[in-house]
Structure formats: C-alpha cells, structure tokens
Design an enzyme around this catalytic site. Structure first.
Site, PDB file in Angstrom:
ATOM      1  N   TRP A 101       0.708  -1.222   0.159  1.00 35.90           N
ATOM      2  CA  TRP A 101      -0.079  -0.095   0.148  1.00 35.90           C
ATOM      3  C   TRP A 101       0.896   1.156   0.020  1.00 35.90           C
ATOM      4  O   TRP A 101       0.743   2.147  -0.732  1.00 35.90           O
ATOM      5  CB  TRP A 101      -1.100   0.086   1.295  1.00 35.90           C
ATOM      6  CG  TRP A 101      -2.097  -1.068   0.813  1.00 35.90           C
ATOM      7  CD1 TRP A 101      -2.394  -2.348   1.502  1.00 35.90           C
ATOM      8  CD2 TRP A 101      -3.102  -0.937  -0.104  1.00 35.90           C
ATOM      9  NE1 TRP A 101      -3.303  -2.727   0.860  1.00 35.90           N
ATOM     10  CE2 TRP A 101      -3.846  -2.037  -0.056  1.00 35.90           C
ATOM     11  CE3 TRP A 101      -3.392   0.199  -1.274  1.00 35.90           C
ATOM     12  CZ2 TRP A 101      -5.006  -2.289  -0.815  1.00 35.90           C
ATOM     13  CZ3 TRP A 101      -4.384  -0.300  -2.049  1.00 35.90           C
ATOM     14  CH2 TRP A 101      -5.297  -1.399  -1.885  1.00 35.90           C
ATOM     15  N   ASP A 171      -1.452   6.872   6.429  1.00 34.60           N
ATOM     16  CA  ASP A 171      -2.723   6.076   6.091  1.00 34.60           C
ATOM     17  C   ASP A 171      -2.715   5.071   7.027  1.00 34.60           C
ATOM     18  O   ASP A 171      -1.921   4.125   7.387  1.00 34.60           O
ATOM     19  CB  ASP A 171      -2.110   5.479   4.721  1.00 34.60           C
ATOM     20  CG  ASP A 171      -3.382   4.382   4.168  1.00 34.60           C
ATOM     21  OD1 ASP A 171      -4.299   4.099   5.079  1.00 34.60           O
ATOM     22  OD2 ASP A 171      -3.309   3.730   3.072  1.00 34.60           O
ATOM     23  N   LYS A 195     -12.500  -1.230   7.587  1.00 35.35           N
ATOM     24  CA  LYS A 195     -11.639  -1.966   8.267  1.00 35.35           C
ATOM     25  C   LYS A 195     -12.308  -1.958   9.683  1.00 35.35           C
ATOM     26  O   LYS A 195     -12.998  -2.906  10.193  1.00 35.35           O
ATOM     27  CB  LYS A 195     -10.195  -1.609   8.277  1.00 35.35           C
ATOM     28  CG  LYS A 195      -9.718  -1.305   7.142  1.00 35.35           C
ATOM     29  CD  LYS A 195      -9.276  -2.599   6.185  1.00 35.35           C
ATOM     30  CE  LYS A 195      -8.625  -1.952   4.960  1.00 35.35           C
ATOM     31  NZ  LYS A 195      -8.339  -3.148   3.939  1.00 35.35           N
TER      32      LYS A 195
END
Length: 359
Positions: A101, A171, A195
């Site tokens: 990511w 992030d 999430k």
C-alpha cells in the site's frame, strides 16, 4: 448462522451495529424513512453527520485545530489527494515504502510531486519497518508520508516517525480505532472505512487546519480538503449510508469502553494468535516481531500445496476470509475490533487440529 469473518476489508462489523441498522432500516427514529432515502441536507441527516464527527473527535481526542472530513474515493483517492492538497507543482515530498500500500501511494504521488523514497524495506522482503530515529527527511520536503499498517504484509509501525517541522501524513486505514492514537503528532491522518470504521465507500481525513488552503488550483473539488471542510464534507452528495453506519460503529466503540478497552482486547487477540504460530513448528509468520501488525496476521504452512485445503477446511468450520492476498499467497487473519476473542480462539483451535492432521 454467522461465520467468523477474517477478511481484510470489507471486514466484519459488530453484530450489535448490524442489528441496530436493521431495526432502523425502514424507519429511522420515527422519521418514516430510511437513512438511505433522506436528503443529506435534511435536519435528520445533518444531525447524524454531526454526531458521527463528534464521536470521532471524542474517541481519538482530535484537537480543535483539526478538521474531520468524511469523503469518498477510499484511501486510494487520498494517494492523489495528499500531494494535490499539500504541494505546489515542482515540490518534493518524502515517502517510506514498507509494502504494497505504501508502494501504491508512492506510485500515485509521483504523478503530482517529486517523491523522495527515504526508506525502502525491500531488503527484508517488506517484513520490517525502518528503525526508530533512522529516517532522514530531506530539507524542503512538503511532508513525510508513511503507511501505519500494511494490510497485505502484516507490518505495522510501533512508533510515530519524527520529521521535525515537516508535517507527518499517515494512511491509518487498517489500524485506526484499534488503540489510542495521538493525532496531534500528525499533519494528516486518513483511513478507509472498511476495516475498523464501518462499510466500504467512505474515507475519513483528519487534517490540521493550518495545512488547509494549500491545494492546487486544479485539484478536483471532490479531493479539495479546504472546499470540503467549508462544506462540512457535503460539497456533493456524500455516502450517507456509510456515514450513518460509521456513526453507529463509533457509538459501539464508546460502549465497549473506548480506545483503551479496544487496545486491551486487540492486544489479547494478537498475542493469542501470534503465540500459537510461534509455538508451532508447522506455521510461521514472516514479519519481524517488533513490526507485527495487531490487525492483519499473515502466516504460512510448510507446503504451499496445503494452503487451499487449509482455507477450504476453515471455511467449512465457519472461519471465513483466511486466504492470503493474491500477491503474496499464504494465509491471513484480519482481527479487527469487531472480531471477538472467541473467534480468534476458534481459529487457533482449528489451526491446531489442521496441524495434527497434516504435520
């Protein structure tokens, strides 16, 4: 019959939240309509939005000089949103690459800013994070960006990098709300909702207000933090259902005892699962112990040919979503806030039985 859902995202949500949403699905609090039907400009929804923001601020201790935005485009949209809001053309920014990511964030940012990758954990096959105090942020960098938790690789920073006067951007998609977070140490925290926050379709951006007003003139309005802050995140029609559900999740976290209680629960779950892996000669975790994620636990078996049988047998046992990401293989258990300790214990018991049968 609900399964124990270990998917990385969209992920398991608290059953109490789902049941509450079901009870309000056709008539929200006597309004005669669903949240899905009401105008985002209505008194009812404006109240829902304000309540969600207030709970987010309370749980995370967000200082008053930060804006809290509820936007679309997921965390991936903010890979572009960050440089477009914080830099002018020709500027540079520092990035840390600890896996899939952060690599995607680097790739997207390079379209808009001179990216300086100041640390790349390729040497460890992305099983570590840089040592605390080792990062050197270049003079003139507009910000330092890092991924707090790598969902795919199961790597998590155990510290907040020190960048001096340079704003730190993170992030936090996979780990937000899993424990207390000192927001004041960041310039920007952003997190996709699917999430720990709720369903997919929404991203929360927490940005220090002195960083607003730096957006490029050609930034798309949908990504313009300053415009969104001025419009209370309603420059356009927002993802109202997702926003409402995030509010219910935040209320649930409060009812569980807040982030201190979440920290205790999540530590216990992680210790249980990692302990089972480490005691075994059959299972292994590739991540340096000091950088292990509490939320996403990848693990391997001695023979890759056993991976599909493991996942299939686990599914039959009511344990869903355990296949590793397609880019790395293996298995992965995501144990977010809504995953109870009983679910992790059920997984550990299954792993023990599978090892006896195949070891």
């Amino acid at each position: 019959m609900r399964v124990h859902n270990f998917s990385a995202g969209p992920a398991t949500m608290p059953l109490e939240v789902l049941e509450r949403a079901r009870s309000e699905a056709t008539d929200w609090r006597g309004s005669g309509m669903s949240v899905m039907e009401m105008s985002h400009r209505s008194t009812e929804f404006v109240g829902i939005a304000a309540e969600a923001e207030a709970r987010m601020r309370s749980l995370l201790g967000v200082p008053d000089d930060y804006a809290v935005l509820f936007l679309q485009g997921g965390a991936t949209g903010q890979f572009a949103g960050v440089p477009l809001n914080l830099t002018a053309p020709g500027a540079s920014a520092a990035y840390v690459n600890t896996g899939s990511w952060s690599a995607k964030a680097v790739s997207e940012a390079r379209k808009y800013v001179d990216v300086r990758v100041i640390a790349d954990e390729k040497h460890s096959n992305y099983a570590t994070v840089p040592a605390e105090g080792s990062l050197e942020v270049p003079t003139g960098a507009a910000y330092l960006h890092y991924t707090l938790n790598e969902t795919i690789g199961g790597v998590e920073f155990p510290y907040v990098p020190d960048a001096g006067d340079v704003p730190v951007v993170t992030d936090a998609s996979s780990t937000i709300l899993s424990r207390p977070l000192d927001v004041s140490r960041f310039g920007v925290v952003y997190a996709g909702a699917q999430k720990n926050l709720g369903p997919s379709g929404l991203v929360v951006v927490i940005v220090r207000r002195d960083l607003l007003g730096r957006a490029r003139q050609d930034v798309p309005g949908i990504l313009d933090w300053t415009a969104m802050a001025a419009a209370d995140s309603m420059l356009n029609t927002p993802p109202t259902l997702a926003w409402y559900l995030v509010g219910l999740v935040l209320e649930w976290v409060e009812e569980q005892g807040g982030l201190t209680a979440m920290e205790e629960r999540n530590r216990a779950k992680a210790e249980l699962l990692y302990g089972a892996i480490d005691r075994s000669d059959f299972y292994s975790n590739p991540v340096e112990p000091s950088a292990r994620s509490w939320m996403n636990v990848p693990f391997l078996v001695p023979d890759p040919a056993l991976e599909k049988p493991f996942v299939a047998a686990a599914s039959r046992a009511g344990l869903s979503g355990l296949a590793g990401h397609r880019s790395v293989g293996g298995m992965r258990a995501s144990i977010y806030n809504a995953m109870p300790l009983e679910g992790v214990q059920a997984l550990v018991d299954f792993m023990t039985d599978f090892e006896k049968q195949n070891g």
